[in-house]
Design a protein around this motif. Structure first.
Motif, PDB file in Angstrom:
ATOM      1  N   GLN A  78       0.822  -1.205   0.000  1.00 64.59           N
ATOM      2  CA  GLN A  78       0.000   0.000   0.000  1.00 64.59           C
ATOM      3  C   GLN A  78       0.860   1.261   0.000  1.00 64.59           C
ATOM      4  O   GLN A  78       2.046   1.227   0.341  1.00 64.59           O
ATOM      5  N   ALA A  79       0.220   2.370  -0.331  1.00 69.61           N
ATOM      6  CA  ALA A  79       0.848   3.675  -0.149  1.00 69.61           C
ATOM      7  C   ALA A  79       0.759   4.026   1.331  1.00 69.61           C
ATOM      8  O   ALA A  79      -0.332   4.046   1.904  1.00 69.61           O
ATOM      9  N   ASN A  80       1.889   4.271   1.949  1.00 67.03           N
ATOM     10  CA  ASN A  80       1.952   4.493   3.394  1.00 67.03           C
ATOM     11  C   ASN A  80       1.869   5.982   3.730  1.00 67.03           C
ATOM     12  O   ASN A  80       2.834   6.715   3.607  1.00 67.03           O
ATOM     13  N   LEU A  81       0.689   6.413   4.168  1.00 64.97           N
ATOM     14  CA  LEU A  81       0.495   7.817   4.509  1.00 64.97           C
ATOM     15  C   LEU A  81       0.967   8.129   5.918  1.00 64.97           C
ATOM     16  O   LEU A  81       1.147   9.296   6.271  1.00 64.97           O
ATOM     17  N   GLU A 107      -4.538  -3.532 -10.230  1.00 66.93           N
ATOM     18  CA  GLU A 107      -5.924  -3.326 -10.637  1.00 66.93           C
ATOM     19  C   GLU A 107      -6.606  -2.249  -9.797  1.00 66.93           C
ATOM     20  O   GLU A 107      -7.593  -1.652 -10.228  1.00 66.93           O
ATOM     21  N   PHE A 108      -6.118  -2.027  -8.599  1.00 65.60           N
ATOM     22  CA  PHE A 108      -6.675  -1.007  -7.708  1.00 65.60           C
ATOM     23  C   PHE A 108      -5.550  -0.518  -6.806  1.00 65.60           C
ATOM     24  O   PHE A 108      -4.471  -1.136  -6.721  1.00 65.60           O
ATOM     25  N   TYR A 109      -5.796   0.590  -6.122  1.00 63.99           N
ATOM     26  CA  TYR A 109      -4.775   1.157  -5.239  1.00 63.99           C
ATOM     27  C   TYR A 109      -5.367   1.440  -3.862  1.00 63.99           C
ATOM     28  O   TYR A 109      -6.520   1.863  -3.744  1.00 63.99           O
ATOM     29  N   LEU A 110      -4.530   1.192  -2.854  1.00 60.89           N
ATOM     30  CA  LEU A 110      -4.948   1.398  -1.479  1.00 60.89           C
ATOM     31  C   LEU A 110      -3.889   2.214  -0.762  1.00 60.89           C
ATOM     32  O   LEU A 110      -2.684   1.946  -0.894  1.00 60.89           O
ATOM     33  N   ALA A 111      -4.342   3.223  -0.033  1.00 60.35           N
ATOM     34  CA  ALA A 111      -3.463   4.027   0.809  1.00 60.35           C
ATOM     35  C   ALA A 111      -3.985   3.953   2.237  1.00 60.35           C
ATOM     36  O   ALA A 111      -5.201   3.913   2.457  1.00 60.35           O
ATOM     37  N   SER A 112      -3.083   3.924   3.206  1.00 55.77           N
ATOM     38  CA  SER A 112      -3.519   3.838   4.598  1.00 55.77           C
ATOM     39  C   SER A 112      -2.685   4.764   5.470  1.00 55.77           C
ATOM     40  O   SER A 112      -1.573   5.156   5.107  1.00 55.77           O
ATOM     41  N   GLY A 113      -3.240   5.106   6.625  1.00 57.21           N
ATOM     42  CA  GLY A 113      -2.577   6.020   7.542  1.00 57.21           C
ATOM     43  C   GLY A 113      -3.161   7.422   7.503  1.00 57.21           C
ATOM     44  O   GLY A 113      -2.641   8.341   8.133  1.00 57.21           O
TER      45      GLY A 113
END
Length: 545
Positions: A78-81, A107-113
Motif C-alpha cells: 500500500q501507499a503508506n500515509l 488493478e486497484f490502489y490502497l493508501a492507509s494512515g
C-alpha cells in the motif's frame, strides 16, 4: 538430539526461580534453567553455546491483539500515509501518486494512515489523483475509508446501499448519492473483498513475520484473521505446510454483527479450525466487533456524546441473546470470544452477556477477551475479574497526546476523558490484564515503549518538548506487572501457559534478548532499549546488526 546452552542474565517470569544465568534447550524445549556450570555438565559435548554476555534474556514476548495480513499489506502492498506523521492532504496526494507510478500493473490502489482533520474531503479529492482505477484511502485506525468514484462503483455503494446502511456510516451529498466517505460496518464489508492473490497474501504474512520477530515477539494473537482478507487462513496454512512459519499465531476468526445463527457461525469457525490449524497457526476463538472508536463518534458509550446529545455511539453487535448463544457455543468447542470493546457501553453490554452465558455453561475459565477498553466503570472492572474475562489494554495509547486529547474532551467531557485506559485497576481487581498494540491499526508495537508508558503514563522525554503528556497516572503499573502482561498473562489468555510465557522446564524455548534490565534500569533507559536477538524453538531467528 539437538542441544544448545543459552547464557546471559535470564529473567524467567517463573515465580519459583525468577532469575538464572543459563538455560539448556533440547529439541526446542527447555530442559534445565539455572547455573552455567550445571547447564554445561548436563549438556552433551556437541551442544551449541549461545552466549549473550551481560544482555538480558526474557521469555519470548507475546502480542495479544494485532492484524497480521493488514500489517504485511501496509508494509509492502500500500501507499503508506503514516510516514507524514500528521494530516497533510497535499503530501498524501504526492505519496499516493508516487505509489501509483511505481505500481502501474495493479488493478486497484490502497493508501492507509490517513488522519482526518477539520477539512472534509470526498471522492473528488481521490478522483483528482486517480480517475481510471479504484482508489481507497483508509484511516490509520481502519474504521473509516474514502473511495473514489471507480471504487464506489466497484464496491456497489450507491444511494440504495447508503439508505440501507444509514447515513452515519455512508455519507451522501445533497442529491443523496454517496460522497465517498464510509465508516465502520461498510468498511469491514469492503476491505475483505479487495482483490489479491494467494502469493500476495503469503508475501504479506511473511513480511509481517519478519517485522514481529525483529521487534521481539515470538507469538501473536490475530484478532480477526479474515477481517482484511478472507484468503488469509489458507495463506497461513500453506505457509506452515511449506515450513516457512516461525512466529506462532493464535487466531480468532470473524463473526459478523448480530448473526442470524450464532450456532452456525461457531460451527463454521470450528470447521475452519480443523481445516487450517497447526502448531504455528492455531485457531483459538471467535472475534467480533461491539462498537467503533470514540474519535469517530462510533465508540458505544455509557452516556451521550457531549457534542451530540441523544447519541451514544454505534452499537454493532448489540443483541444480548445472540451474544450469549455465541459465547455458549464457543465454549462447547473449547474456544473463547474476543471482542472489540472500545466504549464503556460496549463493555457493560459484553459483561452482562458473559455473566448470563456462565450461568448456562458453568465455565468461569473461558477467558473471553475484551480489547481496547478506552472507558470502563469501576464496577465493570470488578465484573471482568469475577467472570475470568481477559482485559486487553493498550499502554501505547495512555499518554495525553496534544490535539488528540482535546478532541476526546470535546466528545466525552473532561471528567470521563481524564479516566481513560485503566490498567492498574484491573490488576488490583484480580483480573489478568494483557498488553496489546493493535498493530498496524495503531502505528507502533514497541516492547520497551510499552513498559515505559505503562509506568509513566506519558511519552518519553523529548517527543513533545515542554508539554506534559502524562495522563491518568493513578493507573500506572510496576515493571513486573508489565512483563507479566507481555508474557505469561498472554499465554494464559490463549490457554497456553503450560507451553509459553515463561522460561521453565518443559516449555517451548522462545526467548527475547535486550540490552536492558527492564526491571531495574532507569526508566528513561528502558525507553531506549535495543533488541539483541529473538529466539524461537531454541533457534535464533533474528539478530540485530
Amino acid at each position: 538430539m539437538k542441544q544448545s546452552i543459552i547464557l546471559g542474565n535470564i529473567i524467567t517470569m517463573d515465580e519459583k526461580r525468577p532469575f538464572a544465568k543459563a538455560a539448556l534447550v533440547k529439541n526446542g524445549v527447555f530442559t534445565y534453567i539455572g547455573s552455567a556450570e550445571e547447564a554445561k555438565k548436563l549438556a552433551g559435548a556437541d551442544a551449541q553455546v549461545q552466549d549473550y554476555g551481560d544482555n538480558y534474556i526474557y521469555p519470548g514476548f507475546l502480542e495479544s491483539h494485532c492484524h497480521s495480513y493488514l500489517a504485511g499489506d501496509r508494509a509492502i502492498g500500500q501507499a503508506n500515509l503514516a510516514q507524514v506523521g500528521l494530516t497533510d492532504y497535499s503530501k498524501y496526494r504526492e505519496i499516493i501518486k508516487e505509489f501509483i507510478q511505481k505500481n502501474p500493473q495493479r488493478e486497484f490502489y490502497l493508501a492507509s494512515g490517513w488522519v482526518e482533520n477539520e477539512e472534509y474531503v470526498s471522492k473528488a479529492y481521490l478522483d483528482e489523483i486517480c480517475a481510471d482505477k479504484p482508489l481507497f484511502m483508509q484511516t490509520g485506525g481502519g474504521h473509516s475509508m474514502l473511495l473514489n468514484t471507480k471504487a464506489l462503483e466497484w464496491a456497489g455503494i450507491d444511494a440504495a446501499y447508503a439508505k440501507e446502511m444509514g447515513y452515519e456510516l455512508v455519507h451522501v451529498d445533497e442529491n443523496g448519492e454517496p460522497d465517498g466517505y464510509i465508516c465502520e460496518a461498510p468498511v469491514f464489508e469492503v476491505y475483505p473483498k479487495l482483490p489479491t492473490t494467494l502469493e500476495n497474501a503469503k508475501d504479506y504474512l511473511l513480511a509481517w513475520q519478519d517485522m514481529a520477530l525483529a521487534n521481539g515477539y515470538t507469538a501473536v494473537a490475530d484478532a480477526g484473521v479474515e477481517v482484511t482478507n478472507t484468503i488469509a487462513p489458507r495463506a497461513f496454512y500453506e505457509l506452515e505446510q511449506e515450513g516457512k512459519l516461525k512466529l506462532r499465531t493464535f487466531a480468532y476468526l470473524m463473526c459478523p454483527d448480530n448473526p442470524e445463527d450464532p450456532k452456525a457461525e461457531v460451527a463454521r469457525i470450528a470447521a475452519d479450525r480443523a481445516k487450517y490449524s497447526g502448531e504455528y497457526f492455531h485457531v483459538v476463538g471467535v472475534k467480533t466487533f461491539l462498537d467503533g472508536v470514540t474519535e469517530a463518534h462510533t465508540g458505544w458509550q455509557n452516556q451521550d456524546y457531549a457534542d451530540q446529545p441523544g447519541y451514544h455511539g454505534n452499537e454493532r453487535f448489540n443483541n444480548h441473546d445472540k451474544m450469549v448463544q455465541l459465547i455458549v457455543e464457543a465454549d462447547k468447542e473449547g474456544m473463547s470470544v474476543h471482542v472489540h470493546s472500545e466504549g464503556g457501553g460496549a463493555t457493560h453490554f459484553m459483561l452482562g452477556c458473559i455473566e448470563d452465558a456462565e450461568k448456562i455453561t458453568g465455565d468461569k475459565d473461558q477467558r473471553n477477551v475484551l480489547a481496547h477498553l478506552h472507558f470502563v466503570t469501576p464496577e465493570d472492572i470488578r465484573r471482568m475479574a469475577a467472570t475470568g474475562s481477559v482485559p486487553a489494554v493498550p499502554p501505547l495509547w495512555t499518554a495525553k497526546i496534544p490535539g488528540f486529547y482535546d478532541i476526546e474532551v470535546k466528545y466525552v467531557g473532561e471528567e470521563l476523558a481524564s479516566q481513560s485506559y485503566p490498567i492498574k485497576s484491573f490488576f488490583d481487581a484480580g483480573a489478568c490484564p494483557v498488553f496489546h498494540s493493535d498493530y498496524p491499526v495503531s502505528p507502533s508495537f514497541n516492547i520497551p515503549l510499552s513498559i515505559y508508558m505503562a509506568e509513566t503514563r506519558s511519552l518519553p522525554k523529548g517527543m513533545f518538548d515542554g508539554v506534559d503528556t502524562s495522563h491518568n497516572v493513578k493507573e500506572a503499573i510496576t515493571r513486573q506487572q508489565s512483563l507479566r502482561a507481555l508474557t505469561i498473562n498472554v499465554a494464559h489468555a490463549w490457554h497456553q501457559e503450560h507451553r509459553l510465557g515463561s522460561i521453565e522446564f518443559g516449555k517451548i524455548a522462545n526467548m527475547t534478548v535486550y540490552d536492558c534490565d527492564f526491571l531495574h534500569d532507569d526508566i528513561e533507559k528502558v525507553a531506549q532499549a535495543n533488541i539483541v536477538a529473538t529466539i524461537v524453538d531454541g533457534e535464533e531467528v533474528f539478530k540485530a546488526n
